[in-house]
Write an enzyme that holds these catalytic residues in place. Structure first.
Site, PDB file in Angstrom:
ATOM      1  N   SER A  29      15.553  33.071  24.994  1.00  0.00           N
ATOM      2  CA  SER A  29      15.009  33.232  26.337  1.00  0.00           C
ATOM      3  C   SER A  29      14.748  34.706  26.624  1.00  0.00           C
ATOM      4  CB  SER A  29      15.963  32.618  27.365  1.00  0.00           C
ATOM      5  OG  SER A  29      15.351  32.519  28.631  1.00  0.00           O
ATOM      6  N   ASN A  30      14.557  35.059  27.888  1.00  0.00           N
ATOM      7  CA  ASN A  30      14.329  36.462  28.267  1.00  0.00           C
ATOM      8  C   ASN A  30      14.941  36.707  29.647  1.00  0.00           C
ATOM      9  OD1 ASN A  30      12.202  35.981  30.411  1.00  0.00           O
ATOM     10  ND2 ASN A  30      11.215  35.026  28.644  1.00  0.00           N
ATOM     11  N   HIS A  31      14.837  37.958  30.116  1.00  0.00           N
ATOM     12  CA  HIS A  31      15.520  38.361  31.349  1.00  0.00           C
ATOM     13  C   HIS A  31      14.718  38.161  32.634  1.00  0.00           C
ATOM     14  CE1 HIS A  31      19.159  39.906  29.624  1.00  0.00           C
ATOM     15  NE2 HIS A  31      18.484  40.616  28.731  1.00  0.00           N
TER      16      HIS A  31
END
Ligand code: C5P
Length: 228
Positions: A29-31
């Protein structure tokens, strides 16, 4: 009406990150915080629109009046977007969609192996959701985001043309306190005007105010193009 200029319009917004499973307990995933997409959803409701928010996993409350559709992976997000794109007037791709996913997520939890110090994960490209929506025959007015750390306008213009978008919100994510995770954002709005590309540079401001500026610009374009 003057106070509710988006009355009667169906707006679909993607927001937040996507989560790509590796096995039943792990993911890529990512932030992305989802704040900009949620601010757009709240602003669109305030302008009178019917708003559908397709959201990846975020820690935000659903804005008042918004219909929220929770998704995890990019493929789930695409399915929801395709389903909601019918009779849609304005589509805003604000999600930070993972570019790749595991080719074959494991059915059972991956075990650590004592005999191997390295492990190879094969990734495959995810579909480009906004480009798919922009390629539809009955396409809505489509706004994309370009988060860049340099050459903001050049990449923004390139995205506008390559993905066949109607407008791009290009924001510089290298500046402290702006963009990713922050409450404020600054952006250059780029849109097609015939063969030319017009621009409107928006200074640093709360995401709620930038959201309103983006929507007002889009509404004035919607009313002067065939999309109306
Ligand atoms: O190409 P890039 O990922 O920088 O483009 C960003 C824009 O495209 C954003 O509007 C994002 O929501 C959208 N996008 C998408 N599906 C993808 C990748 C990006 O809708 N797979």
């Amino acid at each position: 009406t003057a106070e509710r200029p988006a009355e009667g319009l169906k707006v679909v917004i993607t927001a937040g990150p996507t989560r790509e499973p590796l096995d039943p307990v792990r993911y890529l995933s990512n932030h992305s915080s989802g704040k900009m997409g949620y601010a757009l959803a709240a602003a669109a409701v305030a302008l009178g629109a019917e708003v559908h928010l397709i959201s990846g996993p975020v820690a935000l409350a659903t804005p008042y009046g918004v219909t929220r559709h929770d998704v995890e992976s990019a493929n789930d997000m695409l399915a929801a977007a395709e389903r909601l794109a019918d009779d849609c007037d304005l589509f805003i791709g604000c999600a930070a969609v993972a570019d790749y996913r595991a080719e074959a997520p494991a059915e059972h939890k991956l075990k650590k192996r004592d005999d191997e110090d390295a492990m190879t994960l094969r990734l495959v490209k995810n579909p480009d959701i906004i480009a798919r929506i922009a390629a539809r025959d009955d396409r809505p007015f489509v706004i994309g985001f370009a988060a860049e750390t340099r050459d903001l306008e050049r990449y923004g213009r390139d995205k506008l043309t390559r993905k066949q978008l109607d407008m791009v919100v290009a924001n510089d994510v290298s500046q402290d306190g702006l963009g990713f995770g922050a409450d404020d954002n600054a952006a250059v709005l780029l849109w097609k005007d015939g063969d030319a590309i017009d621009r409107d540079a928006q200074p640093p401001q709360p995401k709620s105010r930038l959201a309103e500026a983006v929507l007002k610009r889009a509404l004035s374009r919607l009313n002067t193009t065939h999309h109306a």
